[in-house]
Design a protein around this motif. Structure first.
Motif, PDB file in Angstrom:
ATOM      1  N   PRO A   1       0.792  -1.229   0.000  1.00  0.00           N
ATOM      2  CA  PRO A   1       0.000   0.000   0.000  1.00  0.00           C
ATOM      3  C   PRO A   1       0.825   1.280   0.000  1.00  0.00           C
ATOM      4  CG  PRO A   1       0.092  -0.880   2.216  1.00  0.00           C
ATOM      5  CD  PRO A   1       0.795  -1.879   1.335  1.00  0.00           C
ATOM      6  N   ASP A   2       2.147   1.177   0.246  1.00  0.00           N
ATOM      7  CA  ASP A   2       2.977   2.362   0.442  1.00  0.00           C
ATOM      8  C   ASP A   2       3.946   2.664  -0.691  1.00  0.00           C
ATOM      9  OD1 ASP A   2       1.892   2.951   3.036  1.00  0.00           O
ATOM     10  OD2 ASP A   2       3.048   1.278   3.821  1.00  0.00           O
ATOM     11  N   PHE A   3       4.126   1.721  -1.605  1.00  0.00           N
ATOM     12  CA  PHE A   3       4.995   2.020  -2.745  1.00  0.00           C
ATOM     13  C   PHE A   3       4.622   1.132  -3.934  1.00  0.00           C
ATOM     14  CE2 PHE A   3       7.303  -1.163  -0.219  1.00  0.00           C
ATOM     15  CZ  PHE A   3       7.590  -2.127  -1.171  1.00  0.00           C
ATOM     16  N   GLY A   4       5.107   1.539  -5.120  1.00  0.00           N
ATOM     17  CA  GLY A   4       4.849   0.773  -6.340  1.00  0.00           C
ATOM     18  C   GLY A   4       3.540   1.152  -7.001  1.00  0.00           C
ATOM     19  N   GLY A   5       3.303   0.584  -8.159  1.00  0.00           N
ATOM     20  CA  GLY A   5       2.066   0.824  -8.895  1.00  0.00           C
ATOM     21  C   GLY A   5       1.934   2.252  -9.389  1.00  0.00           C
ATOM     22  N   GLN A   6       0.692   2.710  -9.462  1.00  0.00           N
ATOM     23  CA  GLN A   6       0.387   4.067  -9.895  1.00  0.00           C
ATOM     24  C   GLN A   6      -0.265   4.836  -8.749  1.00  0.00           C
ATOM     25  OE1 GLN A   6      -2.108   4.000 -13.515  1.00  0.00           O
ATOM     26  NE2 GLN A   6      -1.655   1.800 -13.651  1.00  0.00           N
ATOM     27  N   VAL A   7       0.087   6.101  -8.628  1.00  0.00           N
ATOM     28  CA  VAL A   7      -0.554   6.974  -7.650  1.00  0.00           C
ATOM     29  C   VAL A   7      -1.197   8.131  -8.403  1.00  0.00           C
ATOM     30  CG1 VAL A   7      -0.248   8.490  -5.658  1.00  0.00           C
ATOM     31  CG2 VAL A   7       1.070   6.368  -5.822  1.00  0.00           C
ATOM     32  N   VAL A   8      -2.506   8.310  -8.196  1.00  0.00           N
ATOM     33  CA  VAL A   8      -3.268   9.352  -8.881  1.00  0.00           C
ATOM     34  C   VAL A   8      -3.986  10.205  -7.835  1.00  0.00           C
ATOM     35  CG1 VAL A   8      -5.125   9.824 -10.520  1.00  0.00           C
ATOM     36  CG2 VAL A   8      -3.588   7.893 -10.916  1.00  0.00           C
TER      37      VAL A   8
END
Length: 244
Positions: A81-88
């Motif tokens: 939940p705190d890093f990686g993927g996409q943040v929008v």
């Protein structure tokens, strides 16, 4: 001394067999690709709640996760939940107008419009809304990064578990009557969603049937977990999305 030796032998056995305490509560680790509709709602950059992908620009969460004083964003496509993927970044949150009107947990649902579109892929997918609620006894899955039990730590990896839909009248009796038709309940021995899982998905046959809302005590046999009833709230959800 004998008891100490027994304890050491038992501990060594657990380590060598790679024993892991039960999670979410009573769950197991999963890849985001197994539940690609799962999102993490970040409050001021920190994971605060779960959320569910409805489309490239819209996610759904629990109304009680909103805080008008905070800045929100959404992370998708990551097992952590705190890093990686996409943040929008979040553009707007619209809570149900009757949230908390009858009981503190009534109509606990909100829709979120994102500032930019999500890039859909293997670990980022939408999930359809259920047209009807599954009958009591149906097996459903719930996932999230919340506490792994009462008083336990939050998880830093995505967890999932299976619970069963509980009869509405039985759930109402367990929760002292504070259960209305906009809620759906689920439980299983030693398994439950927990604090921090709020806003996450309850899934049946590939459709979204609930949003994690409330629980008196995690995985307590006398108190089923309470979820916003997506099928019952679907007309509001669709109308709210048009108004975002």
């Amino acid at each position: 001394m004998f008891i100490q030796w027994i304890f050491l032998i038992f501990s060594a056995t657990l380590v060598t067999s790679k024993w892991i305490p039960e999670r979410i509560a009573g769950g197991h680790s999963v890849s985001i690709k197994a539940v690609p509709w799962q999102a993490s709602l970040l409050k001021n950059g920190i994971s605060n709640c779960g959320a569910v992908i409805y489309s490239e620009r819209v996610v759904i969460t629990a109304a009680h996760c909103d805080d008008e004083t905070a800045t929100f964003s959404v992370r998708v496509g990551s097992t952590n939940p705190d890093f990686g993927g996409q943040v929008v970044k979040v553009l707007r949150i619209l809570k149900h107008e009757d949230y908390g009107l009858y009981y503190e947990i009534s109509h606990d649902i909100a829709v979120i419009k994102l500032q930019t579109s999500l890039r859909m892929g293997a670990g980022v997918r939408s999930i359809p809304l259920a047209n009807s609620s599954p009958p009591p006894g149906s097996l459903v899955s719930v996932s999230g990064w919340g506490r792994t039990g009462k008083g336990k730590e939050y998880s830093d990896t995505l967890l999932e578990t299976t619970v069963s839909i509980v009869d509405q009248n039985a759930c109402r009796e367990a929760h002292y009557g504070e259960i209305t038709k906009d809620m759906i309940c689920a439980a299983a021995p030693g398994r439950d969603s927990c604090k921090g899982d709020s806003g996450g998905p309850l899934v049946f046959n590939g459709t979204l049937v609930g949003i994690v809302s409330y629980g008196r005590i995690c995985a307590h046999p006398n108190f089923p977990g309470v979820y916003a009833n997506v099928a019952e709230l679907k007309p509001w959800i669709l109308n709210a999305i048009r108004r975002l």
